[in-house]
Design a protein around this motif. Sequence first.
Motif, PDB file in Angstrom:
ATOM      1  N   LEU A   1      38.582 -13.593  16.098  1.00  0.00           N
ATOM      2  CA  LEU A   1      38.544 -15.055  15.979  1.00  0.00           C
ATOM      3  C   LEU A   1      38.337 -15.731  17.331  1.00  0.00           C
ATOM      4  N   GLY A   2      38.894 -15.136  18.400  1.00  0.00           N
ATOM      5  CA  GLY A   2      38.653 -15.673  19.738  1.00  0.00           C
ATOM      6  C   GLY A   2      37.167 -15.584  20.065  1.00  0.00           C
ATOM      7  N   LYS A   3      36.627 -14.400  19.773  1.00  0.00           N
ATOM      8  CA  LYS A   3      35.202 -14.157  19.995  1.00  0.00           C
ATOM      9  C   LYS A   3      34.365 -15.165  19.191  1.00  0.00           C
TER      10      LYS A   3
ATOM     11  N   LEU B   1      33.503 -21.907  32.816  1.00  0.00           N
ATOM     12  CA  LEU B   1      34.921 -21.971  32.460  1.00  0.00           C
ATOM     13  C   LEU B   1      35.734 -21.556  33.672  1.00  0.00           C
ATOM     14  N   ASP B   2      37.013 -21.866  33.670  1.00  0.00           N
ATOM     15  CA  ASP B   2      37.908 -21.228  34.628  1.00  0.00           C
ATOM     16  C   ASP B   2      39.028 -20.550  33.863  1.00  0.00           C
ATOM     17  N   CYS B   3      39.470 -19.426  34.404  1.00  0.00           N
ATOM     18  CA  CYS B   3      40.474 -18.645  33.687  1.00  0.00           C
ATOM     19  C   CYS B   3      41.268 -17.790  34.673  1.00  0.00           C
TER      20      CYS B   3
ATOM     21  N   THR C   1      49.661 -14.704  15.577  1.00  0.00           N
ATOM     22  CA  THR C   1      49.691 -13.822  14.404  1.00  0.00           C
ATOM     23  C   THR C   1      48.283 -13.527  13.850  1.00  0.00           C
ATOM     24  N   TYR C   2      47.260 -14.142  14.432  1.00  0.00           N
ATOM     25  CA  TYR C   2      45.875 -13.934  13.962  1.00  0.00           C
ATOM     26  C   TYR C   2      45.010 -13.259  15.030  1.00  0.00           C
ATOM     27  N   ARG C   3      45.620 -12.840  16.120  1.00  0.00           N
ATOM     28  CA  ARG C   3      44.800 -12.286  17.220  1.00  0.00           C
ATOM     29  C   ARG C   3      44.264 -10.889  16.897  1.00  0.00           C
TER      30      ARG C   3
ATOM     31  N   ASP D   1      42.641 -14.332  36.313  1.00  0.00           N
ATOM     32  CA  ASP D   1      41.901 -13.092  36.622  1.00  0.00           C
ATOM     33  C   ASP D   1      41.908 -12.107  35.449  1.00  0.00           C
ATOM     34  N   LYS D   2      43.071 -12.011  34.773  1.00  0.00           N
ATOM     35  CA  LYS D   2      43.186 -10.997  33.710  1.00  0.00           C
ATOM     36  C   LYS D   2      42.253 -11.295  32.525  1.00  0.00           C
ATOM     37  N   MET D   3      41.750 -12.536  32.423  1.00  0.00           N
ATOM     38  CA  MET D   3      40.860 -12.886  31.315  1.00  0.00           C
ATOM     39  C   MET D   3      39.381 -12.654  31.628  1.00  0.00           C
ATOM     40  N   ILE D   4      39.100 -12.258  32.899  1.00  0.00           N
ATOM     41  CA  ILE D   4      37.683 -12.095  33.280  1.00  0.00           C
ATOM     42  C   ILE D   4      36.961 -11.078  32.370  1.00  0.00           C
ATOM     43  N   PRO D   5      37.562  -9.887  32.107  1.00  0.00           N
ATOM     44  CA  PRO D   5      36.841  -8.933  31.237  1.00  0.00           C
ATOM     45  C   PRO D   5      36.572  -9.497  29.846  1.00  0.00           C
ATOM     46  N   TYR D   6      37.505 -10.285  29.365  1.00  0.00           N
ATOM     47  CA  TYR D   6      37.334 -10.888  28.036  1.00  0.00           C
ATOM     48  C   TYR D   6      36.092 -11.779  28.001  1.00  0.00           C
TER      49      TYR D   6
HETATM   50  C1  LIG Z   1      42.409 -14.889  24.497  1.00  0.00           C
HETATM   51  C2  LIG Z   1      42.528 -15.062  23.012  1.00  0.00           C
HETATM   52  C3  LIG Z   1      41.898 -16.407  22.619  1.00  0.00           C
HETATM   53  C4  LIG Z   1      41.766 -13.925  22.317  1.00  0.00           C
HETATM   54  O1  LIG Z   1      41.814 -14.152  20.925  1.00  0.00           O
HETATM   55  P1  LIG Z   1      41.631 -12.963  19.874  1.00  0.00           P
HETATM   56  O2  LIG Z   1      41.333 -13.583  18.553  1.00  0.00           O
HETATM   57  O3  LIG Z   1      42.764 -12.023  19.934  1.00  0.00           O
HETATM   58  O4  LIG Z   1      40.342 -12.261  20.470  1.00  0.00           O
HETATM   59  P2  LIG Z   1      39.331 -11.323  19.704  1.00  0.00           P
HETATM   60  O5  LIG Z   1      39.984 -10.641  18.543  1.00  0.00           O
HETATM   61  O6  LIG Z   1      38.101 -12.082  19.408  1.00  0.00           O
HETATM   62  O7  LIG Z   1      39.040 -10.273  20.853  1.00  0.00           O
HETATM   63  C5  LIG Z   1      37.764  -9.844  21.076  1.00  0.00           C
HETATM   64  C6  LIG Z   1      37.802  -8.704  22.055  1.00  0.00           C
HETATM   65  O8  LIG Z   1      38.378  -9.097  23.294  1.00  0.00           O
HETATM   66  C7  LIG Z   1      39.448  -8.216  23.631  1.00  0.00           C
HETATM   67  N1  LIG Z   1      40.493  -8.999  24.305  1.00  0.00           N
HETATM   68  C8  LIG Z   1      41.378  -9.837  23.744  1.00  0.00           C
HETATM   69  N2  LIG Z   1      42.178 -10.384  24.694  1.00  0.00           N
HETATM   70  C9  LIG Z   1      41.762  -9.853  25.878  1.00  0.00           C
HETATM   71  C10 LIG Z   1      42.183  -9.994  27.231  1.00  0.00           C
HETATM   72  N3  LIG Z   1      43.203 -10.763  27.572  1.00  0.00           N
HETATM   73  N4  LIG Z   1      41.507  -9.289  28.190  1.00  0.00           N
HETATM   74  C11 LIG Z   1      40.470  -8.472  27.869  1.00  0.00           C
HETATM   75  N5  LIG Z   1      40.034  -8.295  26.604  1.00  0.00           N
HETATM   76  C12 LIG Z   1      40.678  -8.969  25.622  1.00  0.00           C
HETATM   77  C13 LIG Z   1      39.909  -7.666  22.329  1.00  0.00           C
HETATM   78  O9  LIG Z   1      40.543  -6.416  22.546  1.00  0.00           O
HETATM   79  C14 LIG Z   1      38.611  -7.543  21.566  1.00  0.00           C
HETATM   80  O10 LIG Z   1      37.932  -6.381  21.968  1.00  0.00           O
HETATM   81  P3  LIG Z   1      37.115  -5.489  20.913  1.00  0.00           P
HETATM   82  O11 LIG Z   1      36.066  -6.413  20.320  1.00  0.00           O
HETATM   83  O12 LIG Z   1      36.551  -4.403  21.742  1.00  0.00           O
HETATM   84  O13 LIG Z   1      38.130  -5.077  19.910  1.00  0.00           O
HETATM   85  C15 LIG Z   1      44.004 -15.001  22.530  1.00  0.00           C
HETATM   86  O14 LIG Z   1      44.565 -13.790  22.996  1.00  0.00           O
HETATM   87  C16 LIG Z   1      44.853 -16.170  22.987  1.00  0.00           C
HETATM   88  O15 LIG Z   1      44.871 -17.224  22.348  1.00  0.00           O
HETATM   89  N6  LIG Z   1      45.598 -15.988  24.114  1.00  0.00           N
HETATM   90  C17 LIG Z   1      46.503 -17.037  24.605  1.00  0.00           C
HETATM   91  C18 LIG Z   1      45.762 -18.220  25.174  1.00  0.00           C
HETATM   92  C19 LIG Z   1      44.793 -17.813  26.261  1.00  0.00           C
HETATM   93  O16 LIG Z   1      45.095 -17.012  27.145  1.00  0.00           O
HETATM   94  N7  LIG Z   1      43.579 -18.401  26.180  1.00  0.00           N
HETATM   95  C20 LIG Z   1      42.538 -18.168  27.162  1.00  0.00           C
HETATM   96  C21 LIG Z   1      42.702 -19.124  28.273  1.00  0.00           C
HETATM   97  S1  LIG Z   1      41.433 -18.899  29.493  1.00  0.00           S
END
Ligand SMILES: CC(C)(COP(=O)(O)OP(=O)(O)OC[C@H]1O[C@@H](n2cnc3c(N)ncnc32)[C@H](O)[C@@H]1OP(=O)(O)O)[C@@H](O)C(=O)NCCC(=O)NCCS
Length: 204
Positions: free
Chosen positions: A148-150, A170-172, A142-144, A174-179
């Motif tokens: 906050l992740g960033k 880190l390891d993650c 509910t806070y995404r 594939d879909k998380m690579i752009p993040y």
């Molecule tokens: C991944 C996670 C931590 C991101 O948290 P969040 O607070 O929503 O992330 P942010 O708001 O900081 O996102 C920052 C940017 O990344 C982008 N982003 C978020 N999730 C993404 C994903 N899965 N893939 C690519 N980009 C992503 C956002 O769109 C945002 O982009 P912007 O700055 O251009 O708007 C959250 O989605 C989560 O807890 N997911 C479930 C657990 C998980 O998968 N953890 C990672 C394990 S490796």
Amino acid sequence: MAPVYENGVVREVEDEYLYDPAILERLDFAKSGVKFNPPISAAEPGAGLRIRPLSTRDYDRGFIKLLSQLTEVGDVSREQFLKRFHEMKQCPNTYFITVVEDTETANPEDSVIGAATLVVEQKFIHQCAVRGRLEDVVVNDTYRGKQLGKLIVTTITMLAREMNCYKISLDCKDKMIPYYESLGFTLEPGNSNYMTMRILKCSL
Ligand SMILES: CC(C)(COP(=O)(O)OP(=O)(O)OC[C@H]1O[C@@H](n2cnc3c(N)ncnc32)[C@H](O)[C@@H]1OP(=O)(O)O)[C@@H](O)C(=O)NCCC(=O)NCCS
């Protein structure tokens, strides 16, 4: 931690932190290279929010429940939580579990709303260097989408610098690579394989 009763009254038990919270205050986010809009940092994460080390009291603030949004956690009792907490704390400069707390939520039992871990591994190589590993990144659903992740990942990478890690990895999935690329991590050509041997049968 179990409540302490004094003359029949419950006394508030103080937070005990996994590591020194003062470390977070001296992190210089200007050096991170990550842009925040609006600008936030570990020292100033935004109204009603706090970034701090994991506390013994976070069992009652939803830390374990939060981890279940990341993966299978199982049924972790308070005793197990505290035992593991103290085992980690006994390893100096190694475990930096860092959380985001919503200090104004109406649900204090769910007030831990984000978490990530830095593990600092001690080496003999590179002149007895240390390397960092980023683990267990999660933000409450509910806070995404609010940076906050960033914020928490950047806090961990800045902590790794503060601890003089020569690299952090880190390891993650594939879909998380752009993040993670957006946060400064790279796939190094010829050096980005992640291999696993599953030891126990589980879905983790
Ligand atoms: C991944 C996670 C931590 C991101 O948290 P969040 O607070 O929503 O992330 P942010 O708001 O900081 O996102 C920052 C940017 O990344 C982008 N982003 C978020 N999730 C993404 C994903 N899965 N893939 C690519 N980009 C992503 C956002 O769109 C945002 O982009 P912007 O700055 O251009 O708007 C959250 O989605 C989560 O807890 N997911 C479930 C657990 C998980 O998968 N953890 C990672 C394990 S490796």
